[in-house]
Design a protein around this motif. Sequence first.
Motif, PDB file in Angstrom:
ATOM      1  N   TYR A   1       1.216  -0.809  -0.070  1.00 46.01           N
ATOM      2  CA  TYR A   1      -0.183  -0.012  -0.234  1.00 46.01           C
ATOM      3  C   TYR A   1       1.062   1.780  -0.211  1.00 46.01           C
ATOM      4  CZ  TYR A   1      -4.251  -3.029   2.028  1.00 46.01           C
ATOM      5  OH  TYR A   1      -5.378  -3.868   1.813  1.00 46.01           O
ATOM      6  N   LYS A   2       0.503   2.102  -1.109  1.00 45.18           N
ATOM      7  CA  LYS A   2       1.002   3.792  -0.902  1.00 45.18           C
ATOM      8  C   LYS A   2       1.818   3.880   0.845  1.00 45.18           C
ATOM      9  CE  LYS A   2       0.266   8.264  -3.285  1.00 45.18           C
ATOM     10  NZ  LYS A   2      -0.347   8.322  -4.305  1.00 45.18           N
ATOM     11  N   THR A   3       0.205   3.952   1.242  1.00 49.21           N
ATOM     12  CA  THR A   3      -0.249   4.554   2.666  1.00 49.21           C
ATOM     13  C   THR A   3      -0.262   3.704   3.602  1.00 49.21           C
ATOM     14  OG1 THR A   3      -0.260   6.690   1.864  1.00 49.21           O
ATOM     15  CG2 THR A   3      -1.089   6.385   4.275  1.00 49.21           C
ATOM     16  N   PRO A   4       0.235   2.529   4.242  1.00 53.36           N
ATOM     17  CA  PRO A   4      -0.302   1.720   4.959  1.00 53.36           C
ATOM     18  C   PRO A   4      -0.655   1.574   6.082  1.00 53.36           C
ATOM     19  CG  PRO A   4       2.508   1.585   4.998  1.00 53.36           C
ATOM     20  CD  PRO A   4       1.773   2.046   3.739  1.00 53.36           C
ATOM     21  N   GLU A   5      -1.500   1.586   6.345  1.00 58.85           N
ATOM     22  CA  GLU A   5      -1.857   1.594   8.538  1.00 58.85           C
ATOM     23  C   GLU A   5      -1.248   1.125   9.719  1.00 58.85           C
ATOM     24  OE1 GLU A   5      -5.804  -0.385  11.472  1.00 58.85           O
ATOM     25  OE2 GLU A   5      -5.222  -0.814   8.561  1.00 58.85           O
ATOM     26  N   VAL A   6      -0.562   0.999  10.293  1.00 56.73           N
ATOM     27  CA  VAL A   6       0.145   1.059  11.336  1.00 56.73           C
ATOM     28  C   VAL A   6      -0.340   2.087  12.592  1.00 56.73           C
ATOM     29  CG1 VAL A   6       2.250   1.227  12.283  1.00 56.73           C
ATOM     30  CG2 VAL A   6       1.954   0.840   9.736  1.00 56.73           C
ATOM     31  N   ILE A   7      -1.056   1.278  13.176  1.00 60.67           N
ATOM     32  CA  ILE A   7      -1.769   1.462  14.401  1.00 60.67           C
ATOM     33  C   ILE A   7      -1.256   1.645  15.945  1.00 60.67           C
ATOM     34  CG2 ILE A   7      -3.800   2.835  15.657  1.00 60.67           C
ATOM     35  CD1 ILE A   7      -4.965   3.024  13.264  1.00 60.67           C
ATOM     36  N   ALA A   8      -1.152   2.118  16.965  1.00 63.97           N
ATOM     37  CA  ALA A   8      -0.576   0.951  18.377  1.00 63.97           C
ATOM     38  C   ALA A   8      -1.196   1.438  19.565  1.00 63.97           C
ATOM     39  CB  ALA A   8       1.336   1.194  18.078  1.00 63.97           C
ATOM     40  N   LEU A   9      -1.682   0.837  20.039  1.00 63.01           N
ATOM     41  CA  LEU A   9      -2.442   0.508  21.559  1.00 63.01           C
ATOM     42  C   LEU A   9      -1.396   0.425  22.563  1.00 63.01           C
ATOM     43  CD1 LEU A   9      -5.155  -0.443  19.774  1.00 63.01           C
ATOM     44  CD2 LEU A   9      -4.981   1.963  19.943  1.00 63.01           C
ATOM     45  N   PRO A  10      -1.259   0.916  23.563  1.00 66.15           N
ATOM     46  CA  PRO A  10      -0.265   0.627  25.014  1.00 66.15           C
ATOM     47  C   PRO A  10      -1.218  -0.613  25.945  1.00 66.15           C
ATOM     48  CG  PRO A  10      -1.915   2.583  25.462  1.00 66.15           C
ATOM     49  CD  PRO A  10      -2.443   2.272  23.412  1.00 66.15           C
ATOM     50  N   ILE A  11      -0.888  -1.579  26.299  1.00 70.02           N
ATOM     51  CA  ILE A  11      -0.946  -2.444  26.794  1.00 70.02           C
ATOM     52  C   ILE A  11      -0.857  -2.219  28.018  1.00 70.02           C
ATOM     53  CG2 ILE A  11      -0.679  -5.045  27.784  1.00 70.02           C
ATOM     54  CD1 ILE A  11       0.813  -5.533  24.759  1.00 70.02           C
ATOM     55  N   GLN A  12      -2.028  -1.844  28.517  1.00 67.53           N
ATOM     56  CA  GLN A  12      -2.225  -1.774  29.745  1.00 67.53           C
ATOM     57  C   GLN A  12      -1.858  -2.107  30.620  1.00 67.53           C
ATOM     58  OE1 GLN A  12      -2.603   1.472  30.738  1.00 67.53           O
ATOM     59  NE2 GLN A  12      -2.754   1.680  28.136  1.00 67.53           N
ATOM     60  N   GLY A  13      -2.033  -3.981  30.638  1.00 63.45           N
ATOM     61  CA  GLY A  13      -1.595  -4.860  31.536  1.00 63.45           C
ATOM     62  C   GLY A  13      -2.048  -6.593  30.709  1.00 63.45           C
ATOM     63  N   GLY A  14      -1.726  -7.315  31.677  1.00 64.48           N
ATOM     64  CA  GLY A  14      -2.090  -9.100  31.245  1.00 64.48           C
ATOM     65  C   GLY A  14      -1.325  -9.411  32.272  1.00 64.48           C
ATOM     66  N   ASN A  15      -1.110 -11.000  31.957  1.00 66.67           N
ATOM     67  CA  ASN A  15      -0.242 -11.963  32.510  1.00 66.67           C
ATOM     68  C   ASN A  15       1.069 -11.801  32.455  1.00 66.67           C
ATOM     69  OD1 ASN A  15       1.094 -14.106  32.919  1.00 66.67           O
ATOM     70  ND2 ASN A  15      -0.115 -15.214  30.569  1.00 66.67           N
ATOM     71  N   PRO A  16       1.532 -11.269  33.287  1.00 69.95           N
ATOM     72  CA  PRO A  16       3.338 -10.744  33.427  1.00 69.95           C
ATOM     73  C   PRO A  16       4.495 -11.461  32.710  1.00 69.95           C
ATOM     74  CG  PRO A  16       2.425 -10.632  34.960  1.00 69.95           C
ATOM     75  CD  PRO A  16       1.020 -11.646  34.943  1.00 69.95           C
ATOM     76  N   ALA A  17       3.415 -12.973  32.773  1.00 66.10           N
ATOM     77  CA  ALA A  17       5.071 -14.247  31.715  1.00 66.10           C
ATOM     78  C   ALA A  17       4.591 -13.473  30.272  1.00 66.10           C
ATOM     79  CB  ALA A  17       4.118 -15.264  32.464  1.00 66.10           C
ATOM     80  N   TYR A  18       3.263 -13.032  29.975  1.00 68.64           N
ATOM     81  CA  TYR A  18       3.247 -13.031  28.739  1.00 68.64           C
ATOM     82  C   TYR A  18       3.516 -12.175  28.109  1.00 68.64           C
ATOM     83  CZ  TYR A  18       1.801 -12.476  23.943  1.00 68.64           C
ATOM     84  OH  TYR A  18       1.120 -12.870  22.228  1.00 68.64           O
ATOM     85  N   LEU A  19       4.024 -10.725  28.558  1.00 70.47           N
ATOM     86  CA  LEU A  19       4.375  -9.775  28.633  1.00 70.47           C
ATOM     87  C   LEU A  19       5.754  -9.669  29.125  1.00 70.47           C
ATOM     88  CD1 LEU A  19       1.873  -7.176  30.567  1.00 70.47           C
ATOM     89  CD2 LEU A  19       1.983  -7.965  28.022  1.00 70.47           C
ATOM     90  N   LYS A  20       6.177 -10.142  30.345  1.00 74.65           N
ATOM     91  CA  LYS A  20       7.867 -10.252  30.201  1.00 74.65           C
ATOM     92  C   LYS A  20       8.156 -11.494  29.092  1.00 74.65           C
ATOM     93  CE  LYS A  20      12.018 -11.918  32.958  1.00 74.65           C
ATOM     94  NZ  LYS A  20      12.593 -11.335  33.195  1.00 74.65           N
ATOM     95  N   TRP A  21       7.506 -12.312  27.703  1.00 74.39           N
ATOM     96  CA  TRP A  21       8.106 -13.233  26.919  1.00 74.39           C
ATOM     97  C   TRP A  21       8.270 -12.027  25.719  1.00 74.39           C
ATOM     98  CZ3 TRP A  21       4.561 -13.631  22.346  1.00 74.39           C
ATOM     99  CH2 TRP A  21       5.485 -14.570  21.659  1.00 74.39           C
ATOM    100  N   ILE A  22       6.823 -11.028  25.358  1.00 76.42           N
ATOM    101  CA  ILE A  22       7.226 -10.298  24.730  1.00 76.42           C
ATOM    102  C   ILE A  22       8.304  -9.966  24.551  1.00 76.42           C
ATOM    103  CG2 ILE A  22       6.361  -7.662  23.572  1.00 76.42           C
ATOM    104  CD1 ILE A  22       4.596  -8.585  25.310  1.00 76.42           C
ATOM    105  N   GLU A  23       8.898  -9.321  26.044  1.00 75.72           N
ATOM    106  CA  GLU A  23       9.875  -8.495  25.767  1.00 75.72           C
ATOM    107  C   GLU A  23      11.629  -9.704  25.987  1.00 75.72           C
ATOM    108  OE1 GLU A  23      12.985  -5.592  28.983  1.00 75.72           O
ATOM    109  OE2 GLU A  23      11.089  -7.261  29.720  1.00 75.72           O
ATOM    110  N   GLU A  24      10.930 -10.879  26.216  1.00 72.04           N
ATOM    111  CA  GLU A  24      12.293 -11.362  25.650  1.00 72.04           C
ATOM    112  C   GLU A  24      13.071 -11.904  24.470  1.00 72.04           C
ATOM    113  OE1 GLU A  24      11.396 -14.560  28.477  1.00 72.04           O
ATOM    114  OE2 GLU A  24      12.672 -13.027  30.438  1.00 72.04           O
ATOM    115  N   SER A  25      10.867 -11.610  24.019  1.00 66.58           N
ATOM    116  CA  SER A  25      11.483 -12.668  22.271  1.00 66.58           C
ATOM    117  C   SER A  25      11.968 -11.591  21.318  1.00 66.58           C
ATOM    118  CB  SER A  25       9.910 -13.262  21.906  1.00 66.58           C
ATOM    119  OG  SER A  25       9.901 -13.728  23.205  1.00 66.58           O
ATOM    120  N   THR A  26      11.656 -10.033  21.654  1.00 64.31           N
ATOM    121  CA  THR A  26      12.747  -8.968  20.911  1.00 64.31           C
ATOM    122  C   THR A  26      13.717  -8.579  20.772  1.00 64.31           C
ATOM    123  OG1 THR A  26      10.682  -7.235  21.988  1.00 64.31           O
ATOM    124  CG2 THR A  26       9.617  -8.405  20.184  1.00 64.31           C
ATOM    125  N   LYS A  27      14.463  -7.723  20.653  1.00 70.20           N
ATOM    126  CA  LYS A  27      15.295  -7.464  20.234  1.00 70.20           C
ATOM    127  C   LYS A  27      14.771  -5.802  21.197  1.00 70.20           C
ATOM    128  CE  LYS A  27      15.731  -5.446  15.802  1.00 70.20           C
ATOM    129  NZ  LYS A  27      16.550  -4.724  14.576  1.00 70.20           N
TER     130      LYS A  27
END
Length: 166
Positions: free
Chosen positions: A140-166
Motif C-alpha cells: 500500500y502507498k499509505t499502510p495502516e500502522v496504529i499502536a495501542l498501549p497494553i495496560q496490563g495482562g499476564n506478567p509472564a506473557y508481557l515478559k515473553w514479549i520483552e524477551e522475544s524481541t530485540k
Amino acid sequence: MLLHSPVFLADFRAASGALLGNPSALPRFLSPLIGRVSQASSSSGVKYHQSRAMAHESQAAPAPSIVVYVTVPNKEEGFKLASSIITKKLAACVNQIPGIESTYWWEGKVETDSEVLLIIKTKKSLLDELTAHVIQSHSYKTPEVIALPIQGGNPAYLKWIEESTK
C-alpha cells in the motif's frame, strides 16, 4: 468462611466495580482484601504467606508493550510481512485475521475492500523501527500502522514479549 462473608464480598464487589474504570488501581483495592484473608488465616491457625504476592512487586517490570494493527490486502502478503517482522525480532507475535472488510476514504471516494488484519505484539521502543519496516515492505502507498498501549495482562506473557524481541 471469610471468602463468603458479607463484609469480604461487599469489599470485593466495590473493588471490582471500581477497577472496571481504572485497572491501575488494583494494588490499592487488593491490599485490604489480602489483609483480611491474612488475618482470618492466622486466627484460624492456618498461616498465610504473602511472600508470593510480594515477589511479583520485587521483580523488575517488563518494558512497556504495545499492540500494533496493520492491514494487508491478502493472506500471502500478511504471511510474508508477519514472517519478516518476527525474523527481525521486531515483535514477539503476529496474529493474522483474514476476512475483514474495510470501508474507507481514498483519493476522494469511498472504497470497500477485503483485507487481512495483522495484530502485532511488541515493545513500545520498537515502534519506530517496526513502522519503517512496514512502510518499506508493504504494497500500500499509505499502510495502516496504529499502536495501542497494553495496560496490563499476564506478567509472564508481557515478559515473553520483552524477551522475544530485540
